[in-house]
Design a protein around this motif. Sequence first.
Motif, PDB file in Angstrom:
ATOM      1  N   VAL A  72       0.780  -1.061  -0.043  1.00  0.00           N
ATOM      2  CA  VAL A  72       0.033   0.009   0.014  1.00  0.00           C
ATOM      3  C   VAL A  72       0.782   1.295   0.143  1.00  0.00           C
ATOM      4  O   VAL A  72       0.504   1.959  -0.815  1.00  0.00           O
ATOM      5  CB  VAL A  72      -0.951  -0.064   1.211  1.00  0.00           C
ATOM      6  CG1 VAL A  72      -1.741   1.383   1.434  1.00  0.00           C
ATOM      7  CG2 VAL A  72      -1.696  -1.290   1.243  1.00  0.00           C
ATOM      8  N   ALA A 118       2.441   3.494  -3.281  1.00  0.00           N
ATOM      9  CA  ALA A 118       2.000   4.769  -3.866  1.00  0.00           C
ATOM     10  C   ALA A 118       2.409   5.919  -3.540  1.00  0.00           C
ATOM     11  O   ALA A 118       2.292   7.075  -4.246  1.00  0.00           O
ATOM     12  CB  ALA A 118       0.450   4.526  -3.831  1.00  0.00           C
ATOM     13  N   ASP A 173      -5.240  12.709  -4.285  1.00  0.00           N
ATOM     14  CA  ASP A 173      -5.166  11.311  -4.712  1.00  0.00           C
ATOM     15  C   ASP A 173      -5.498  10.414  -3.362  1.00  0.00           C
ATOM     16  O   ASP A 173      -4.448  10.462  -2.463  1.00  0.00           O
ATOM     17  CB  ASP A 173      -3.894  10.861  -5.452  1.00  0.00           C
ATOM     18  CG  ASP A 173      -3.579   9.522  -5.971  1.00  0.00           C
ATOM     19  OD1 ASP A 173      -4.414   8.652  -5.345  1.00  0.00           O
ATOM     20  OD2 ASP A 173      -3.149   9.466  -6.743  1.00  0.00           O
ATOM     21  N   ASP A 178      -5.712   7.346  -2.900  1.00  0.00           N
ATOM     22  CA  ASP A 178      -4.741   6.316  -2.734  1.00  0.00           C
ATOM     23  C   ASP A 178      -3.270   6.594  -2.167  1.00  0.00           C
ATOM     24  O   ASP A 178      -2.697   5.834  -1.244  1.00  0.00           O
ATOM     25  CB  ASP A 178      -4.359   5.458  -4.097  1.00  0.00           C
ATOM     26  CG  ASP A 178      -5.698   4.727  -4.479  1.00  0.00           C
ATOM     27  OD1 ASP A 178      -6.533   4.529  -3.453  1.00  0.00           O
ATOM     28  OD2 ASP A 178      -5.855   4.735  -5.668  1.00  0.00           O
ATOM     29  N   ARG A 196      -3.863   7.109   1.678  1.00  0.00           N
ATOM     30  CA  ARG A 196      -3.773   5.979   2.570  1.00  0.00           C
ATOM     31  C   ARG A 196      -2.321   5.210   2.450  1.00  0.00           C
ATOM     32  O   ARG A 196      -2.048   4.596   3.529  1.00  0.00           O
ATOM     33  CB  ARG A 196      -4.981   5.076   1.715  1.00  0.00           C
ATOM     34  CG  ARG A 196      -6.099   5.461   1.675  1.00  0.00           C
ATOM     35  CD  ARG A 196      -7.223   4.315   1.093  1.00  0.00           C
ATOM     36  NE  ARG A 196      -8.513   4.886   1.034  1.00  0.00           N
ATOM     37  CZ  ARG A 196      -9.167   5.371   0.076  1.00  0.00           C
ATOM     38  NH1 ARG A 196      -8.586   5.550  -1.113  1.00  0.00           N
ATOM     39  NH2 ARG A 196     -10.383   5.916   0.268  1.00  0.00           N
ATOM     40  N   ALA A 197      -1.575   5.299   1.448  1.00  0.00           N
ATOM     41  CA  ALA A 197      -0.161   4.956   1.221  1.00  0.00           C
ATOM     42  C   ALA A 197       0.535   5.698   2.604  1.00  0.00           C
ATOM     43  O   ALA A 197       1.253   5.020   3.261  1.00  0.00           O
ATOM     44  CB  ALA A 197       0.220   5.290  -0.204  1.00  0.00           C
ATOM     45  N   ARG A 229      -5.962  -2.019   6.631  1.00  0.00           N
ATOM     46  CA  ARG A 229      -5.431  -2.072   5.317  1.00  0.00           C
ATOM     47  C   ARG A 229      -5.436  -3.523   4.632  1.00  0.00           C
ATOM     48  O   ARG A 229      -5.289  -3.943   3.520  1.00  0.00           O
ATOM     49  CB  ARG A 229      -4.206  -1.332   5.196  1.00  0.00           C
ATOM     50  CG  ARG A 229      -3.968  -0.057   5.380  1.00  0.00           C
ATOM     51  CD  ARG A 229      -4.391   1.000   4.431  1.00  0.00           C
ATOM     52  NE  ARG A 229      -5.762   0.889   4.309  1.00  0.00           N
ATOM     53  CZ  ARG A 229      -6.579   1.898   4.971  1.00  0.00           C
ATOM     54  NH1 ARG A 229      -6.120   2.553   5.638  1.00  0.00           N
ATOM     55  NH2 ARG A 229      -7.930   1.867   4.407  1.00  0.00           N
TER      56      ARG A 229
END
Length: 248
Positions: free
Chosen positions: A138, A141, A208, A210, A213-214, A247
């Motif tokens: 994860v 990104a 973004d 993602d 979350r990364a 996650r």
Amino acid sequence: MDEVEVVVAHSERATLRVGDVFLKVDVDQARIDTEVAAMALAPVPTPEILWRKPPVLAIAAVPGRALGRLGEPSTASPAAWAAAGAALRKLHDAPLPPRSGRAGQDLDELTAELDGECALLVADGVLPAGLVTRNRQVAEAALRPWPSAFTHGDLQIAHVFVDGDEITGIIDWSEAGRGDALYDLATLTLGHEEHLGDVIAGYGADVDLDVIRAWWSLRSLLGVRWLIEHGFDPSAPGCEVDVLRSRM
């Protein structure tokens, strides 16, 4: 006479509160230099500096209360979270400071640090291999070139103070500098994913998700061993280990 409250204390630094004065003691004067310079440049509410006599920096308490605490439900309103997002956007749009901060770490160095930390987490039995592997995937990104912004670098929700729906002060600027704006957004919402929409609404720009979350995974992976070694519990409910588990 006011009592002395230990706000945080470990081998690198300590913060004490006496009445309405915070005393920050730091063995690394470069961090204090960064904090003083960043507060002078930041276009958002910051604490008043009362005096400085190395290794101590004295600052005035800001009014209001913290937006929340990691591991605890936030009682702040959606409007207060949106105001935090708006303040962050104002900071990110400001002229760049002269130095890179924690959110602007060299990409190759950050990748090497992350991979080394993941290996130690598994080898030392701190976290299960599957949990580490998934979150390392994860985190990938976040490992990309980013446009530099004026970042706080350690924008935990406990560092943002509100009075009602207004931001009254943002504290602890020792990691400030040029860096990835999404790192700040991720740090602010770490462990409080339910408020990410409010923050982004106040921020007023497409981001973004993602990558945010990364950064949650990356920051948590890098933080677990440090927290344990400095007397904190990253496995407490709602804290870093729970962030990593979410996650899966």
